[in-house]
Design a protein around this motif. Sequence first.
Motif, PDB file in Angstrom:
ATOM      1  N   PHE A  62      39.030  40.240  53.992  1.00 26.70           N
ATOM      2  CA  PHE A  62      38.839  40.284  52.535  1.00 26.70           C
ATOM      3  C   PHE A  62      38.988  41.721  52.076  1.00 26.70           C
ATOM      4  O   PHE A  62      38.860  42.659  52.864  1.00 26.70           O
ATOM      5  CB  PHE A  62      37.456  39.724  52.152  1.00 26.70           C
ATOM      6  N   ALA A  63      39.267  41.856  50.788  1.00 26.36           N
ATOM      7  CA  ALA A  63      39.437  43.195  50.226  1.00 26.36           C
ATOM      8  C   ALA A  63      38.061  43.807  49.944  1.00 26.36           C
ATOM      9  O   ALA A  63      37.173  43.120  49.434  1.00 26.36           O
ATOM     10  CB  ALA A  63      40.247  43.104  48.938  1.00 26.36           C
ATOM     11  N   TYR A  64      37.897  45.081  50.304  1.00 26.34           N
ATOM     12  CA  TYR A  64      36.638  45.768  49.970  1.00 26.34           C
ATOM     13  C   TYR A  64      36.935  47.237  49.704  1.00 26.34           C
ATOM     14  O   TYR A  64      37.890  47.803  50.235  1.00 26.34           O
ATOM     15  CB  TYR A  64      35.593  45.599  51.083  1.00 26.34           C
ATOM     16  N   GLY A  65      36.071  47.821  48.863  1.00 25.08           N
ATOM     17  CA  GLY A  65      36.323  49.199  48.449  1.00 25.08           C
ATOM     18  C   GLY A  65      35.716  50.233  49.381  1.00 25.08           C
ATOM     19  O   GLY A  65      36.106  51.406  49.345  1.00 25.08           O
ATOM     20  N   ALA A  89      38.310  51.531  53.958  1.00 28.82           N
ATOM     21  CA  ALA A  89      38.389  50.609  52.824  1.00 28.82           C
ATOM     22  C   ALA A  89      39.585  49.715  53.068  1.00 28.82           C
ATOM     23  O   ALA A  89      40.495  50.069  53.822  1.00 28.82           O
ATOM     24  CB  ALA A  89      38.573  51.381  51.520  1.00 28.82           C
ATOM     25  N   TYR A  90      39.579  48.555  52.459  1.00 33.72           N
ATOM     26  CA  TYR A  90      40.725  47.649  52.529  1.00 33.72           C
ATOM     27  C   TYR A  90      40.898  47.111  51.120  1.00 33.72           C
ATOM     28  O   TYR A  90      40.215  46.176  50.703  1.00 33.72           O
ATOM     29  CB  TYR A  90      40.451  46.534  53.547  1.00 33.72           C
ATOM     30  N   THR A  91      41.783  47.734  50.382  1.00 29.19           N
ATOM     31  CA  THR A  91      41.882  47.421  48.957  1.00 29.19           C
ATOM     32  C   THR A  91      42.673  46.134  48.739  1.00 29.19           C
ATOM     33  O   THR A  91      43.371  45.653  49.640  1.00 29.19           O
ATOM     34  CB  THR A  91      42.603  48.558  48.213  1.00 29.19           C
ATOM     35  N   GLU A  92      42.603  45.625  47.513  1.00 27.51           N
ATOM     36  CA  GLU A  92      43.411  44.450  47.187  1.00 27.51           C
ATOM     37  C   GLU A  92      44.890  44.769  47.402  1.00 27.51           C
ATOM     38  O   GLU A  92      45.653  43.928  47.887  1.00 27.51           O
ATOM     39  CB  GLU A  92      43.147  44.011  45.738  1.00 27.51           C
ATOM     40  N   ASP A  93      45.271  45.996  47.065  1.00 24.41           N
ATOM     41  CA  ASP A  93      46.680  46.373  47.275  1.00 24.41           C
ATOM     42  C   ASP A  93      47.052  46.319  48.754  1.00 24.41           C
ATOM     43  O   ASP A  93      48.161  45.892  49.109  1.00 24.41           O
ATOM     44  CB  ASP A  93      46.953  47.782  46.729  1.00 24.41           C
ATOM     45  N   ASP A  94      46.130  46.779  49.600  1.00 24.63           N
ATOM     46  CA  ASP A  94      46.400  46.710  51.054  1.00 24.63           C
ATOM     47  C   ASP A  94      46.606  45.258  51.479  1.00 24.63           C
ATOM     48  O   ASP A  94      47.506  44.936  52.266  1.00 24.63           O
ATOM     49  CB  ASP A  94      45.218  47.264  51.867  1.00 24.63           C
ATOM     50  N   PHE A  95      45.739  44.399  50.971  1.00 24.76           N
ATOM     51  CA  PHE A  95      45.797  42.976  51.345  1.00 24.76           C
ATOM     52  C   PHE A  95      47.127  42.372  50.853  1.00 24.76           C
ATOM     53  O   PHE A  95      47.834  41.678  51.600  1.00 24.76           O
ATOM     54  CB  PHE A  95      44.584  42.255  50.747  1.00 24.76           C
ATOM     55  N   PHE A  96      47.491  42.666  49.587  1.00 27.73           N
ATOM     56  CA  PHE A  96      48.779  42.177  49.064  1.00 27.73           C
ATOM     57  C   PHE A  96      49.923  42.638  49.968  1.00 27.73           C
ATOM     58  O   PHE A  96      50.797  41.867  50.357  1.00 27.73           O
ATOM     59  CB  PHE A  96      49.037  42.723  47.651  1.00 27.73           C
ATOM     60  N   VAL A 116      43.912  36.913  47.501  1.00 27.84           N
ATOM     61  CA  VAL A 116      43.482  38.309  47.560  1.00 27.84           C
ATOM     62  C   VAL A 116      42.401  38.591  46.513  1.00 27.84           C
ATOM     63  O   VAL A 116      41.344  39.138  46.835  1.00 27.84           O
ATOM     64  CB  VAL A 116      44.700  39.242  47.342  1.00 27.84           C
ATOM     65  N   ARG A 117      42.651  38.200  45.295  1.00 29.45           N
ATOM     66  CA  ARG A 117      41.716  38.556  44.211  1.00 29.45           C
ATOM     67  C   ARG A 117      40.384  37.831  44.341  1.00 29.45           C
ATOM     68  O   ARG A 117      39.373  38.316  43.872  1.00 29.45           O
ATOM     69  CB  ARG A 117      42.327  38.226  42.852  1.00 29.45           C
ATOM     70  N   ARG A 118      40.389  36.650  44.969  1.00 30.32           N
ATOM     71  CA  ARG A 118      39.122  35.915  45.117  1.00 30.32           C
ATOM     72  C   ARG A 118      38.447  36.192  46.460  1.00 30.32           C
ATOM     73  O   ARG A 118      37.406  35.618  46.748  1.00 30.32           O
ATOM     74  CB  ARG A 118      39.366  34.410  45.000  1.00 30.32           C
ATOM     75  N   SER A 119      39.071  37.022  47.292  1.00 32.89           N
ATOM     76  CA  SER A 119      38.539  37.128  48.663  1.00 32.89           C
ATOM     77  C   SER A 119      37.138  37.739  48.689  1.00 32.89           C
ATOM     78  O   SER A 119      36.233  37.212  49.346  1.00 32.89           O
ATOM     79  CB  SER A 119      39.506  37.898  49.559  1.00 32.89           C
ATOM     80  N   PHE A 120      36.924  38.821  47.946  1.00 36.22           N
ATOM     81  CA  PHE A 120      35.608  39.464  48.019  1.00 36.22           C
ATOM     82  C   PHE A 120      34.544  38.571  47.386  1.00 36.22           C
ATOM     83  O   PHE A 120      33.460  38.369  47.947  1.00 36.22           O
ATOM     84  CB  PHE A 120      35.653  40.850  47.348  1.00 36.22           C
ATOM     85  N   ASP A 121      34.882  38.028  46.241  1.00 36.82           N
ATOM     86  CA  ASP A 121      33.955  37.142  45.550  1.00 36.82           C
ATOM     87  C   ASP A 121      33.595  35.935  46.437  1.00 36.82           C
ATOM     88  O   ASP A 121      32.451  35.472  46.458  1.00 36.82           O
ATOM     89  CB  ASP A 121      34.672  36.695  44.255  1.00 36.82           C
ATOM     90  N   THR A 122      34.565  35.454  47.189  1.00 41.77           N
ATOM     91  CA  THR A 122      34.306  34.280  48.030  1.00 41.77           C
ATOM     92  C   THR A 122      33.416  34.628  49.224  1.00 41.77           C
ATOM     93  O   THR A 122      32.542  33.846  49.599  1.00 41.77           O
ATOM     94  CB  THR A 122      35.645  33.651  48.489  1.00 41.77           C
ATOM     95  N   ILE A 123      33.607  35.817  49.787  1.00 44.33           N
ATOM     96  CA  ILE A 123      32.724  36.150  50.917  1.00 44.33           C
ATOM     97  C   ILE A 123      31.300  36.383  50.400  1.00 44.33           C
ATOM     98  O   ILE A 123      30.320  36.021  51.064  1.00 44.33           O
ATOM     99  CB  ILE A 123      33.263  37.314  51.777  1.00 44.33           C
TER     100      ILE A 123
END
Length: 503
Positions: A62-65, A89-96, A116-123
């Motif tokens: 998941f993406a995290y800052g 960090a693993y940003t949304e851009d990295d994940f994309f 990608v955009r829902r990954s952090f919220d989902t965890i």
Amino acid sequence: MGQKRVPGRHFDVDVVVVGGGNAALCAALAAREGGATVCVLERAPIEESGGNSRFTAGAIRFAYGGVDDLKRVMSDLTEAEIAATDFGAYTEDDFFEDMFQVTQYRADPDLVETLVRRSFDTILWLHGKGLRFVPIYGRQAFKVDGRFKFWGGLTVEAWGGGPGLVDRLSELCRAAGIDIRYGARAIDLLAPGGAVEGVRVRTAGRDEDLRAGAVVLASGGFESSAEMRARYLGPGWELAKVRGTRFNTGDGHKMALAVGASSAGNWSGCHAVGWDRNAPEFGDLAVGDGFQKHSYPFGIMVNARGERFVDEGADFRNYTYAKYGRVILEQPQQFAWQIFDRKVVHLLRDEYRIKQVTKVTAATLEELAGKLEGVDANAFLRTVEEYNAAVRADVPFNPNVKDGRSTAGLRIPKSNWANTIDQPPFEAYAVTCGITFTFGGVRIDGEARVKDEAMNPISGLFAAGEIVGGLFYFNYPGGTGLMSGAVFGRIAGRSAAAFARGK
Ligand SMILES: Cc1cc2nc3c(=O)[nH]c(=O)nc-3n(C[C@H](O)[C@H](O)[C@H](O)COP(=O)(O)OP(=O)(O)OC[C@H]3O[C@@H](n4cnc5c(N)ncnc54)[C@H](O)[C@@H]3O)c2cc1C
């Protein structure tokens, strides 16, 4: 929601979820959260339940800052651990970037956007439901100057690995009042007028119709059907070993296509890795993912001809392991040996030290050559000699970064982590192809509704997890399977509940 279930019609349950793995259980929890009554149909008996999700190590991407985000997901993280670790960090851009790069820019942009955009919220949602997560120190971090440094964006695993994840999700489902039926195989969708209104279930040889306001298919891929592997992945794939559950035989795919679902994604593609040559036909829960052999970036691989056949150091193993199973399957007799010397054996992952391993050791390369069953010994010795001579010893070796320590002048280069193989004892491990999961599936929209061939949603039908096509092509960034199941499972459950309840 575009379409609604007509209120007032009689159903046995609001939402039926087909499958008992991560995607299914997330869908069930989300549907229940949406106020629906929920029934989960798991084809496997309870002791083998949980699909491939149970076989995982529980690694989840998941993406995290930065570490502050991680503290919200891992409430048990201690100050000492934080001080001793560079989580990066693993940003949304990295994940994309990872998603598009490994799939050669084929991945469906809408699905990737959601993932990608829902990954952090989902965890956070999973954590809020009661799941525990811990750092993956063993496999995704190396110790540098006394500090652990994470690499590759994969930082967190479920507590207790795959079994911990499935057992906890199942417990949470039961506590939420969800009916989980084991040994219950969905064999057909009930869709009298084209709209899905339930499933036919086979339990202990008896069939019954379960009428439902909505159905979520989360029944995994078709990797465990030799027939479907040969049909869709191509000739030879029936010879692969299955890494996970024996129950993912593509039932959901067949049922969905039978009611007109649109097929999507890389139907001839799959995730497949180097896997112990003598592993059983299907996964063994007592060994879990221990049959995998993922430390090849620190050594070389040779085939029956004694030749190297792939760039073992093309990238971090996270970005190559999922496609190298296919490469091994394409070798004569579908096997390879991974070779290491003393300089790197301390870097080998835990799976190299399990008791069910096909391993030989030797004090000299000549002795090793004689022990590599099925390999042309002279050709092997020539390969090692040429490889050793080609190693760029002027570039320092660093396992934590793509160090650029490559070979020069070989037909098949090794691009990073090239070390000579010259210090005894030598170790070699025999691998074949182990298939993890298939990539082809059904087409869904942003609400996880299954689309038909005219691109309209099929009324009452939703899907999540491995059965969804369009996310993965050719390759896959490690840890994305569980996140995809969680993100789309949650969406499917929520959408199905709203649909079934006419909201
Ligand atoms: C050895 C191994 C290690 C892995 N490691 C990781 C990892 O660390 N991180 C990661 O993200 N991914 C990993 N993966 C991939 C990951 O397992 C999958 O992407 C993910 O678990 C898929 O979840 P799912 O719920 O879609 O499918 P599954 O978990 O496979 O669940 C499918 C379920 O459907 C059931 N089913 C099938 N047909 C029917 C039917 N007709 N009726 C009722 N039920 C049915 C099955 O019994 C099963 O319970 C690994 C896979 C394997 C095999």
